[in-house]
Design a protein around this motif. Structure first.
Motif, short mmCIF file in Angstrom:
data_model
loop_
_atom_site.label_atom_id
_atom_site.label_comp_id
_atom_site.label_asym_id
_atom_site.label_seq_id
_atom_site.Cartn_x
_atom_site.Cartn_y
_atom_site.Cartn_z
N MET A 1 49.20 83.09 50.19
CA MET A 1 48.27 83.16 49.06
C MET A 1 48.48 81.98 48.12
SD MET A 1 48.05 86.01 46.00
CE MET A 1 47.25 87.30 46.92
N HIS A 2 47.37 81.45 47.61
CA HIS A 2 47.46 80.38 46.63
C HIS A 2 47.89 80.97 45.29
CE1 HIS A 2 46.18 77.12 43.92
NE2 HIS A 2 46.40 76.34 44.97
N LYS A 3 48.72 80.22 44.57
CA LYS A 3 49.25 80.75 43.31
C LYS A 3 48.15 80.98 42.26
CE LYS A 3 50.46 76.31 41.18
NZ LYS A 3 51.58 75.52 40.60
N GLY A 4 47.01 80.29 42.41
CA GLY A 4 45.93 80.47 41.46
C GLY A 4 45.40 81.89 41.44
N ARG A 5 45.35 82.52 42.63
CA ARG A 5 44.86 83.89 42.68
C ARG A 5 45.85 84.85 42.00
NH1 ARG A 5 43.27 87.39 48.12
NH2 ARG A 5 42.31 89.14 46.99
N GLU A 7 47.95 84.09 39.61
CA GLU A 7 47.90 83.84 38.17
C GLU A 7 46.66 84.45 37.54
OE1 GLU A 7 48.97 80.18 35.15
OE2 GLU A 7 48.28 79.72 37.17
N THR A 67 55.71 76.14 40.40
CA THR A 67 55.82 76.85 41.68
C THR A 67 54.79 76.32 42.68
OG1 THR A 67 56.51 78.86 40.51
CG2 THR A 67 55.70 79.13 42.76
N SER A 68 55.23 76.15 43.92
CA SER A 68 54.31 75.67 44.95
C SER A 68 54.11 76.68 46.08
CB SER A 68 54.83 74.35 45.55
OG SER A 68 56.12 74.52 46.11
N LYS A 69 55.04 77.65 46.21
CA LYS A 69 54.95 78.63 47.29
C LYS A 69 54.91 80.04 46.72
CE LYS A 69 57.83 75.75 50.35
NZ LYS A 69 59.11 75.70 51.08
N ILE A 70 54.06 80.88 47.30
CA ILE A 70 53.98 82.29 46.92
C ILE A 70 54.23 83.12 48.17
CG2 ILE A 70 52.52 84.14 46.01
CD1 ILE A 70 53.26 82.09 43.91
N GLU A 130 61.46 78.83 47.16
CA GLU A 130 61.32 77.38 47.07
C GLU A 130 62.63 76.62 47.29
OE1 GLU A 130 58.97 76.06 43.75
OE2 GLU A 130 57.27 76.79 44.90
#
Length: 202
Positions: A1-5, A7, A67-70, A130
């Motif tokens: 999953m992208h961190k934008g979702r 957040e 953060t780059s990884k979820i 990470e």
């Protein structure tokens, strides 16, 4: 999953939490300032809780910036944090309606403590995902500020059973400590960018 979702979902939940809290403030029936006096405890508890939710929103945003990884573990850790934060409107209402009584104040502190622990778990979940050399791991370090916060919450819970205002002192103190957004991650990101620019220049 992208961190934008993640957040965006978290931002939505925090916005709902604030909405629920403000809806607990009932409009008085009187037409003078005396009618507002009984509402003072409700308003003060709302202000403190609003500040706390704002603190979590600020620091949650800064943490995800680095953060780059979820991972799946991070998703559940984030939901765990949101669970405890979603109890803030209940504990806030209980404190306000009972004019800062001892048991409601202790329960309020317990919710704050569990929220802090949940944030710590989320933070460590991201670091494990990470790696120890990540921006977040470098920025947090030994996290003395976070550990001191948990201790102050425990002192506040204990003090609330002796005197509710003494417990409230510790809760306000923690809010004051975190009132300025945590700059550790921002500094770490700036340092990382500076090092990258120096490598390109070389």
């Amino acid at each position: 999953m992208h961190k934008g979702r993640l957040e965006a979902f978290s931002d939505g939940v925090l916005a709902i939490i604030i909405t629920i809290m403000v809806l607990e403030i009932k409009v008085p029936h009187g037409q003078d300032f005396a009618a507002l006096r009984p509402m003072l405890p409700v308003f003060l508890s709302y202000v403190l809780s609003f500040i706390y939710v704002g603190i979590y929103w600020n620091n949650h945003h800064m943490m995800l910036t680095g953060t780059s990884k979820i991972s799946g573990r991070t998703l559940w850790a984030n939901l765990h944090l949101l669970f405890w934060l979603s109890l803030i409107p209940f504990s806030t209402g209980w404190v306000g309606e009972n004019h800062f009584a001892q048991v409601p104040m202790a329960a309020y502190g317990f919710v704050l403590l569990m929220s802090a622990i949940a944030y710590f778990i989320l933070q460590n979940s991201i670091i494990k995902s990470e790696g120890p050399n990540s921006v977040l791991a470098y920025a947090i370090g030994r996290d003395l500020k976070g550990k001191a916060t948990a201790i102050l919450y425990c002192l506040g819970i204990g003090a609330s059973f002796w005197n509710a205002w003494a417990g409230g002192f510790f809760y306000v103190l923690v809010a004051f400590i975190w009132l300025v957004p945590d700059q550790r991650i921002e500094r770490a990101l700036h340092q990382q960018k500076k090092q990258a620019q120096e490598r390109i220049a070389d």
